[in-house]
Design a protein around this motif. Sequence first.
Motif, PDB file in Angstrom:
ATOM      1  N   GLY A 290      41.162 -63.424 -64.287  1.00 38.10           N
ATOM      2  CA  GLY A 290      39.954 -64.216 -64.487  1.00 38.10           C
ATOM      3  C   GLY A 290      39.378 -64.840 -63.237  1.00 38.10           C
ATOM      4  N   GLU A 291      39.669 -64.287 -62.062  1.00 35.83           N
ATOM      5  CA  GLU A 291      39.057 -64.821 -60.847  1.00 35.83           C
ATOM      6  C   GLU A 291      38.299 -63.724 -60.109  1.00 35.83           C
TER       7      GLU A 291
ATOM      8  N   ALA B  49      20.488 -58.620 -57.403  1.00 34.70           N
ATOM      9  CA  ALA B  49      21.859 -58.948 -57.019  1.00 34.70           C
ATOM     10  C   ALA B  49      22.359 -60.176 -57.766  1.00 34.70           C
ATOM     11  N   GLU B  50      21.514 -61.188 -57.896  1.00 32.74           N
ATOM     12  CA  GLU B  50      21.921 -62.395 -58.616  1.00 32.74           C
ATOM     13  C   GLU B  50      22.187 -62.092 -60.089  1.00 32.74           C
ATOM     14  N   GLN B  51      21.382 -61.210 -60.689  1.00 34.06           N
ATOM     15  CA  GLN B  51      21.617 -60.831 -62.080  1.00 34.06           C
ATOM     16  C   GLN B  51      22.951 -60.101 -62.232  1.00 34.06           C
ATOM     17  N   VAL B  52      23.229 -59.196 -61.317  1.00 28.29           N
ATOM     18  CA  VAL B  52      24.491 -58.450 -61.361  1.00 28.29           C
ATOM     19  C   VAL B  52      25.676 -59.391 -61.156  1.00 28.29           C
TER      20      VAL B  52
ATOM     21  N   GLU C 102      30.427 -63.532 -65.639  1.00 27.25           N
ATOM     22  CA  GLU C 102      30.601 -63.670 -67.081  1.00 27.25           C
ATOM     23  C   GLU C 102      31.754 -62.799 -67.573  1.00 27.25           C
ATOM     24  N   CYS C 103      31.813 -61.571 -67.091  1.00 31.69           N
ATOM     25  CA  CYS C 103      32.893 -60.667 -67.486  1.00 31.69           C
ATOM     26  C   CYS C 103      34.236 -61.139 -66.938  1.00 31.69           C
TER      27      CYS C 103
ATOM     28  N   GLY D 141      40.208 -64.529 -73.531  1.00 33.11           N
ATOM     29  CA  GLY D 141      40.877 -63.469 -74.266  1.00 33.11           C
ATOM     30  C   GLY D 141      42.341 -63.417 -73.896  1.00 33.11           C
ATOM     31  N   GLU D 142      43.091 -62.590 -74.570  1.00 28.68           N
ATOM     32  CA  GLU D 142      44.514 -62.481 -74.300  1.00 28.68           C
ATOM     33  C   GLU D 142      44.739 -62.028 -72.875  1.00 28.68           C
ATOM     34  N   GLY D 143      45.526 -62.827 -72.143  1.00 29.18           N
ATOM     35  CA  GLY D 143      45.820 -62.480 -70.756  1.00 29.18           C
ATOM     36  C   GLY D 143      44.745 -62.907 -69.776  1.00 29.18           C
ATOM     37  N   GLY D 144      43.687 -63.580 -70.270  1.00 29.00           N
ATOM     38  CA  GLY D 144      42.607 -63.989 -69.393  1.00 29.00           C
ATOM     39  C   GLY D 144      41.623 -62.870 -69.149  1.00 29.00           C
ATOM     40  N   GLY D 145      40.543 -63.172 -68.431  1.00 31.50           N
ATOM     41  CA  GLY D 145      39.536 -62.165 -68.125  1.00 31.50           C
ATOM     42  C   GLY D 145      40.013 -61.217 -67.047  1.00 31.50           C
ATOM     43  N   ALA D 146      39.230 -60.157 -66.835  1.00 26.45           N
ATOM     44  CA  ALA D 146      39.546 -59.217 -65.763  1.00 26.45           C
ATOM     45  C   ALA D 146      39.405 -59.909 -64.415  1.00 26.45           C
TER      46      ALA D 146
END
Length: 240
Positions: free
Chosen positions: A38-39, A184-187, A193-194, A199-204
Motif C-alpha cells: 500500500g505504498e 499526468a495528475e489524473q494518472v 487510489e489503487c 483489502g486483505e494484505g493491504g493495497g498493491a
Amino acid sequence: MADRHPPVLRLQKLHKTYRLGLHTVPALQGVDLTVWPGEMLALTGPSGSGKSTILNIAGLIDQADAGSVAFNGRDIQGLDGTALTLLRRDAIGFIFQSFNLVPVMTVADNVDFPLFLAGVPAAERRQRVAAQLAAVGLSDHAQHRPDALSGGQRQRVAIARALIKRPKLVIADEPTASLDSHTAEQVLDLMRECCHASGEGGGAAFLIATHDHRVVRRCDRVITLEDGRILDRATETLTS
C-alpha cells in the motif's frame, strides 16, 4: 503499514555488474531496499544510477550477482525459471512509459490478456475486466483499440491491465513521461487510489522509477540513487 503486514519486497546487499566489451560496469553496489504494502515508492537519480536494474530485479526479470531478494516474505533464491515466471505472472504488474498495449487488441482484450494467460475462466474474466475498466473510467471504450485513445487513456488501460490480476507489486518505469501535466495528475490520482485501496494484505505496492517531479511529490517515499548506491535516505519517511 509495516506494523500490519510483512514487506512486499525486501532487497538486501544487492550487487550487480554488467560487462561492456572489456569493461565491467557496477550497476548496484550493496543496495538495501524494503517496499511495504500500500505504498508508492519513487526511485530517482540520473541515468545509469541503477533504477532500471532495481526494477528488473524487483520484477523478477533479472537476478543480482550477490545479495538476497524476498518477495512477500518468501526468499526467491533458488527458484527455477518456471517458478519465477509463475510468480511474476501472478503477483507482479508492469506499467511502462510507452504503454506496451497490443495494437490489434481492443481495450477489453488488452486488460483481459493477463487473466487469459493465467487460465482464469471466461465468465470470471469478463466480470473482472468490466469492473476494472469501470474503476479507471474506461467502460465506454472497452471495444476501442489503443490507437483510438489519448495518451492518458492508454496509460489508464495499462494501469487496468497491471492491476487486473490483483498483484502484490506494480513496477512502473517512467509512467508519466509521455503525458501532459493535467493527464499526468489524473494518472497519478488513479495510481494512488489503487495503491492505497483497502483489502486483505493491504493495497498493491508501487515501485516507480522516475525523473518526474510530479511523481516524486505524490509518492510516500523517495529513494535517490547514484552510481548504484542509495545516496540519501533523508526523504525515506512514510507520509501516509
